[in-house]
Design an enzyme around this catalytic site. Structure first.
Site, PDB file in Angstrom:
ATOM      1  N   LEU A  34       0.821  -1.216   0.000  1.00 30.91           N
ATOM      2  CA  LEU A  34       0.000   0.000   0.000  1.00 30.91           C
ATOM      3  C   LEU A  34       0.852   1.262   0.000  1.00 30.91           C
ATOM      4  O   LEU A  34       0.505   2.256  -0.642  1.00 30.91           O
ATOM      5  CB  LEU A  34      -0.905  -0.003   1.238  1.00 30.91           C
ATOM      6  CG  LEU A  34      -2.032  -1.042   1.203  1.00 30.91           C
ATOM      7  CD1 LEU A  34      -2.586  -1.309   2.602  1.00 30.91           C
ATOM      8  CD2 LEU A  34      -3.148  -0.585   0.277  1.00 30.91           C
ATOM      9  N   ASP A  85      14.094   1.763  10.290  1.00 28.06           N
ATOM     10  CA  ASP A  85      13.709   0.435  10.755  1.00 28.06           C
ATOM     11  C   ASP A  85      12.887   0.598  12.030  1.00 28.06           C
ATOM     12  O   ASP A  85      13.417   1.005  13.070  1.00 28.06           O
ATOM     13  CB  ASP A  85      14.953  -0.430  11.029  1.00 28.06           C
ATOM     14  CG  ASP A  85      14.566  -1.836  11.460  1.00 28.06           C
ATOM     15  OD1 ASP A  85      13.354  -2.093  11.638  1.00 28.06           O
ATOM     16  OD2 ASP A  85      15.474  -2.672  11.607  1.00 28.06           O
ATOM     17  N   ASN A 115       2.509   4.223   7.524  1.00 28.51           N
ATOM     18  CA  ASN A 115       1.979   3.036   6.841  1.00 28.51           C
ATOM     19  C   ASN A 115       2.685   1.735   7.228  1.00 28.51           C
ATOM     20  O   ASN A 115       2.048   0.683   7.287  1.00 28.51           O
ATOM     21  CB  ASN A 115       2.105   3.280   5.326  1.00 28.51           C
ATOM     22  CG  ASN A 115       1.904   2.015   4.521  1.00 28.51           C
ATOM     23  OD1 ASN A 115       0.788   1.553   4.332  1.00 28.51           O
ATOM     24  ND2 ASN A 115       3.011   1.435   4.049  1.00 28.51           N
ATOM     25  N   TYR A 210      -2.254  -9.009  15.942  1.00 19.65           N
ATOM     26  CA  TYR A 210      -2.223  -7.969  14.903  1.00 19.65           C
ATOM     27  C   TYR A 210      -3.383  -6.993  15.149  1.00 19.65           C
ATOM     28  O   TYR A 210      -3.212  -5.771  15.116  1.00 19.65           O
ATOM     29  CB  TYR A 210      -2.319  -8.629  13.520  1.00 19.65           C
ATOM     30  CG  TYR A 210      -2.507  -7.655  12.384  1.00 19.65           C
ATOM     31  CD1 TYR A 210      -1.551  -6.668  12.117  1.00 19.65           C
ATOM     32  CD2 TYR A 210      -3.645  -7.706  11.569  1.00 19.65           C
ATOM     33  CE1 TYR A 210      -1.726  -5.769  11.077  1.00 19.65           C
ATOM     34  CE2 TYR A 210      -3.819  -6.823  10.529  1.00 19.65           C
ATOM     35  CZ  TYR A 210      -2.866  -5.849  10.283  1.00 19.65           C
ATOM     36  OH  TYR A 210      -3.039  -4.955   9.252  1.00 19.65           O
ATOM     37  N   LYS A 214      -3.415  -2.945  15.876  1.00 20.24           N
ATOM     38  CA  LYS A 214      -4.140  -2.002  15.012  1.00 20.24           C
ATOM     39  C   LYS A 214      -5.175  -1.201  15.818  1.00 20.24           C
ATOM     40  O   LYS A 214      -5.453  -0.044  15.505  1.00 20.24           O
ATOM     41  CB  LYS A 214      -4.799  -2.765  13.856  1.00 20.24           C
ATOM     42  CG  LYS A 214      -3.794  -3.263  12.838  1.00 20.24           C
ATOM     43  CD  LYS A 214      -3.238  -2.142  11.974  1.00 20.24           C
ATOM     44  CE  LYS A 214      -1.763  -2.073  11.890  1.00 20.24           C
ATOM     45  NZ  LYS A 214      -1.247  -0.977  11.084  1.00 20.24           N
TER      46      LYS A 214
HETATM   47  N1  LIG Z   1      -3.130  -5.406   3.306  1.00 18.94           N
HETATM   48  C1  LIG Z   1      -4.231  -5.305   4.043  1.00 18.94           C
HETATM   49  O1  LIG Z   1      -5.231  -6.009   3.833  1.00 18.94           O
HETATM   50  C2  LIG Z   1      -4.285  -4.309   5.165  1.00 18.94           C
HETATM   51  C3  LIG Z   1      -5.507  -4.103   5.807  1.00 18.94           C
HETATM   52  C4  LIG Z   1      -5.574  -3.190   6.847  1.00 18.94           C
HETATM   53  C5  LIG Z   1      -4.448  -2.469   7.213  1.00 18.94           C
HETATM   54  N2  LIG Z   1      -3.274  -2.696   6.564  1.00 18.94           N
HETATM   55  C6  LIG Z   1      -2.103  -1.925   7.007  1.00 18.94           C
HETATM   56  O2  LIG Z   1      -1.507  -1.291   5.889  1.00 18.94           O
HETATM   57  C7  LIG Z   1      -0.120  -1.063   6.138  1.00 18.94           C
HETATM   58  C8  LIG Z   1       0.696  -1.491   4.938  1.00 18.94           C
HETATM   59  O3  LIG Z   1       0.568  -2.887   4.803  1.00 18.94           O
HETATM   60  P1  LIG Z   1       0.639  -3.666   3.425  1.00 18.94           P
HETATM   61  O4  LIG Z   1      -0.630  -4.421   3.338  1.00 18.94           O
HETATM   62  O5  LIG Z   1       1.026  -2.770   2.319  1.00 18.94           O
HETATM   63  O6  LIG Z   1       1.771  -4.712   3.800  1.00 18.94           O
HETATM   64  P2  LIG Z   1       3.188  -5.039   3.124  1.00 18.94           P
HETATM   65  O7  LIG Z   1       3.033  -5.217   1.676  1.00 18.94           O
HETATM   66  O8  LIG Z   1       3.671  -6.181   3.944  1.00 18.94           O
HETATM   67  O9  LIG Z   1       4.045  -3.744   3.398  1.00 18.94           O
HETATM   68  C9  LIG Z   1       4.485  -3.414   4.676  1.00 18.94           C
HETATM   69  C10 LIG Z   1       5.546  -2.365   4.587  1.00 18.94           C
HETATM   70  O10 LIG Z   1       6.003  -2.090   5.923  1.00 18.94           O
HETATM   71  C11 LIG Z   1       7.416  -2.192   5.930  1.00 18.94           C
HETATM   72  N3  LIG Z   1       7.923  -2.606   7.216  1.00 18.94           N
HETATM   73  C12 LIG Z   1       7.650  -3.719   7.931  1.00 18.94           C
HETATM   74  N4  LIG Z   1       8.411  -3.766   9.034  1.00 18.94           N
HETATM   75  C13 LIG Z   1       9.192  -2.658   9.017  1.00 18.94           C
HETATM   76  C14 LIG Z   1      10.188  -2.136   9.859  1.00 18.94           C
HETATM   77  N5  LIG Z   1      10.569  -2.779  10.959  1.00 18.94           N
HETATM   78  N6  LIG Z   1      10.772  -0.969   9.530  1.00 18.94           N
HETATM   79  C15 LIG Z   1      10.428  -0.317   8.407  1.00 18.94           C
HETATM   80  N7  LIG Z   1       9.497  -0.759   7.559  1.00 18.94           N
HETATM   81  C16 LIG Z   1       8.882  -1.918   7.861  1.00 18.94           C
HETATM   82  C17 LIG Z   1       7.740  -3.247   4.894  1.00 18.94           C
HETATM   83  O11 LIG Z   1       9.106  -3.171   4.520  1.00 18.94           O
HETATM   84  P3  LIG Z   1       9.921  -4.491   4.018  1.00 18.94           P
HETATM   85  O12 LIG Z   1       9.437  -4.783   2.639  1.00 18.94           O
HETATM   86  O13 LIG Z   1      11.346  -4.094   4.112  1.00 18.94           O
HETATM   87  O14 LIG Z   1       9.568  -5.586   4.987  1.00 18.94           O
HETATM   88  C18 LIG Z   1       6.785  -2.816   3.796  1.00 18.94           C
HETATM   89  O15 LIG Z   1       7.315  -1.745   3.098  1.00 18.94           O
HETATM   90  C19 LIG Z   1       0.207  -1.817   7.432  1.00 18.94           C
HETATM   91  O16 LIG Z   1       0.253  -0.917   8.496  1.00 18.94           O
HETATM   92  C20 LIG Z   1      -0.980  -2.758   7.584  1.00 18.94           C
HETATM   93  O17 LIG Z   1      -1.207  -3.086   8.935  1.00 18.94           O
HETATM   94  C21 LIG Z   1      -3.157  -3.579   5.541  1.00 18.94           C
END
Ligand SMILES: NC(=O)c1ccc[n+]([C@@H]2O[C@H](COP(=O)([O-])OP(=O)(O)OC[C@H]3O[C@@H](n4cnc5c(N)ncnc54)[C@H](OP(=O)(O)O)[C@@H]3O)[C@@H](O)[C@H]2O)c1
Length: 338
Positions: A34, A85, A115, A210, A214
């Site tokens: 995202l 990080d 995010n 999780y 959230k």
């Molecule tokens: N996907 C869904 O259905 C959904 C629904 C509700 C809320 N969300 C929220 O949306 C946000 C983005 O999630 P996403 O779905 O896009 O997931 P994603 O594809 O797994 O992306 C997560 C991002 O966070 C980064 N990240 C994780 N741990 C980190 C750390 N220790 N330091 C810096 N960066 C870190 C990851 O970097 P790396 O690639 O280096 O690991 C990646 O860029 C999250 O907060 C999630 O909880 C997602």
């Protein structure tokens, strides 16, 4: 059921270019999912600068090239890649210092999207001593928000007509949690205890923890909104809101050992990240009616009793006090009052 209907049939909107044009947007976790798609939309909507906060600079550079080539952006200075990080408080402090230098050197910060996040289903403790999901999603999200808020306020001070935003990524999954730790004397310490982790996995399943993190992100948005100073008319100088992007096809589940049923449901019904990320851009274009509120499917929504019941309010205030106490120990300069 109505949530599923909205997920499948809501057509999400991007804000008009005027909402983003000329603004500097910082997005954490912007190398994929995202965050990366929100950065792409922002650049296409003519943001002046998009700062990708990433934990791997090489992945960040890859994302930058990908975003620039898909948007036809040839201006090398528009997309910046900064290292962060969220598993490390000292990394966060270095990142915040970089943001401060950027602003002191003539840059500006209009929009921050918190995010980066994880949905960990395995127990791990960070070098700082906190359960990994709790540190990344909660403590670091709060610390970075508190460190960047003064920079957003500075933008407002220098340009009173500006409307800076801080948006935190939440979910609707908090509605499904049991959260037995909420009655503990020290809630965050209890959430870091390994035995308690195992017990809550048995009780609430793979998404329980999780969901708790959230929920706390929503608490953080509400508490930050309360501490933002206001102008003479009572309007907040920075708009802080929380956004739920809906279930999206990102790596959030696949990078962790999430249950296959969840991954199957994701493959069948979830939104693309390109679509879901429109909610992030929408959130940073909203007005004061969203301050301290939760946006679900691009409308201010009722986050449910885990947030609004009298007991939940007491839990929220207690969690916030615990967060502030922990963060003051980490960083004596962190400002929690204005
Ligand atoms: N996907 C869904 O259905 C959904 C629904 C509700 C809320 N969300 C929220 O949306 C946000 C983005 O999630 P996403 O779905 O896009 O997931 P994603 O594809 O797994 O992306 C997560 C991002 O966070 C980064 N990240 C994780 N741990 C980190 C750390 N220790 N330091 C810096 N960066 C870190 C990851 O970097 P790396 O690639 O280096 O690991 C990646 O860029 C999250 O907060 C999630 O909880 C997602």
């Amino acid at each position: 059921m109505s949530g599923l209907y909205r997920l499948l049939f809501t057509k999400l909107q991007l804000p008009s270019p005027s909402a983003i044009q000329g603004k500097t947007i910082l997005i954490t976790g912007a190398n994929t999912g995202l965050g990366r798609e929100a950065a792409r939309h922002a650049l296409a909507l003519d943001a002046s600068t998009v700062i990708l906060g990433v934990r791997s600079l090489s992945k960040g550079e890859e994302a930058k090239i990908n975003i620039e080539s898909s948007t036809g952006c040839t201006d090398q200075g528009k997309v910046l890649v900064w290292s962060i990080d969220l598993e490390s408080f000292s990394s966060l402090q270095a990142f915040a210092a970089q943001a401060l230098r950027y602003v002191e050197d003539g840059g500006r910060l209009d929009i921050v999207i918190m995010n980066a996040g994880i949905a960990s289903v395995e127990y791990n403790v960070t070098p700082d001593g906190w359960e990994r999901g709790l540190q990344v999603n909660v403590l670091s999200t709060a610390l970075l928000s508190l460190k960047l808020l003064p920079l957003l306020l500075r933008t407002k001070e220098l340009e009173p007509s500006s409307r800076p935003h801080l948006t935190i990524l939440t979910s609707d999954i908090h509605k499904l949690i049991t959260f037995p730790e909420r009655t503990e004397k020290a809630i965050l310490t209890s959430l870091t205890n390994e035995e308690q982790w195992k017990s809550s996995q048995r009780l609430g399943g793979a998404t329980e923890r999780y969901g708790v993190t959230k929920l706390m992100d929503l608490f953080i948005a509400i508490e930050l909104a309360r501490l933002v100073p206001r102008d003479d008319l009572g309007n907040p100088l920075v708009i802080v809101n929380a956004v739920a992007p809906g279930f999206c096809k990102s790596d959030l589940l696949t990078r962790e050992k999430a249950p296959w049923v969840l991954k199957l449901v994701q493959a069948l019904i979830a939104r693309t990240v390109e679509e879901g990320s429109k909610t992030l851009l929408h959130a940073v274009d909203q007005g004061i009616e969203t301050h301290g509120r939760w946006l679900d499917n691009q409308v201010v929504a009722d986050p449910g009793s885990m947030v609004t019941s009298p007991e939940a309010v007491i839990v929220r205030e207690k969690v916030w006090r615990e967060i502030v106490t922990i963060l003051r120990d980490v960083d004596a300069e962190v400002r929690t009052e204005y």
